[in-house]
Write a protein that holds these residues in place. Sequence first.
Motif, short mmCIF file in Angstrom:
data_model
loop_
_atom_site.label_atom_id
_atom_site.label_comp_id
_atom_site.label_asym_id
_atom_site.label_seq_id
_atom_site.Cartn_x
_atom_site.Cartn_y
_atom_site.Cartn_z
N SER A 141 0.80 -1.23 0.00
CA SER A 141 0.00 0.00 0.00
C SER A 141 0.83 1.28 0.00
N GLY A 142 2.12 1.14 0.21
CA GLY A 142 2.97 2.32 0.31
C GLY A 142 3.27 2.71 1.74
N ALA A 143 2.60 2.07 2.70
CA ALA A 143 2.87 2.32 4.11
C ALA A 143 4.07 1.48 4.57
N THR A 144 4.59 1.81 5.73
CA THR A 144 5.65 1.00 6.34
C THR A 144 5.00 -0.06 7.20
N LEU A 145 5.19 -1.31 6.85
CA LEU A 145 4.58 -2.43 7.57
C LEU A 145 5.37 -2.78 8.82
#
Length: 240
Positions: A141-145
């Motif tokens: 999603s483009g977030a930092t997991l």
Amino acid sequence: MKKTLLAAAALAFTAGLAHAGDTVRMGTEGKYPPYNFINDKGQVDGFERELGDKLCAMESLTCTWTTNDWDSIIPNLLSGNYDTIMAGMSITDERKKTIDFTQAYYPPAFSAYLGKDAGANIKGVVAAQVGTIQADYVAKSGATLLEFPTMDDTIAAVKNGEADAVFADKDALKPFSKAEGGDFVWAGQEVQLGEGIGVGLRKSDTALKDKLNDGIGKMKADGSLNVLLKKWFGDETPTF
């Protein structure tokens, strides 16, 4: 090489005997309410416990329940430590490469973000349980997991400021929302993932799969599965 093949054959044979005599060992996590959890008596409880017991009774199977950490739940099924997985596990193409599934007993569900406020940065640091379809979604999603072994750990990460939000199955997150007396609020948009939730089995256990499919099919046909879904997840839950 020969010894390796013999060992593999022996393991498969042992696994096949795991439910000989119509006894089935049901594997779950025990840490994902209301799907599955450990009650005050130290017993497996929740939607999947009630459904699993009902299916076993319908198909004249004797069932026992055991718990296993989520991150090793598939390897331990394949190793023969239990015969099924009923642990809120979504049916996905990736998992079908390794194990088999019954038809879905929970429709394709919505996942959601929960944060300290509605403006939580869902493209920032997002917590998710390791090995879930939600973790895979966050990673893309483009977030930092930020992955954790349990749902409780993901919630704690938001509470202590380690993560901006948590992303998980909406039904599992509801108890932590302010609407349900929790500390957090919904953020971002809901996302529908997966093909629904089914019973995971070894690919070799076709007879057991047929029996469980028969029971699930009957419960869909007579409406009793929908009754059980609403009992555990509320009137707004998706039904069949």
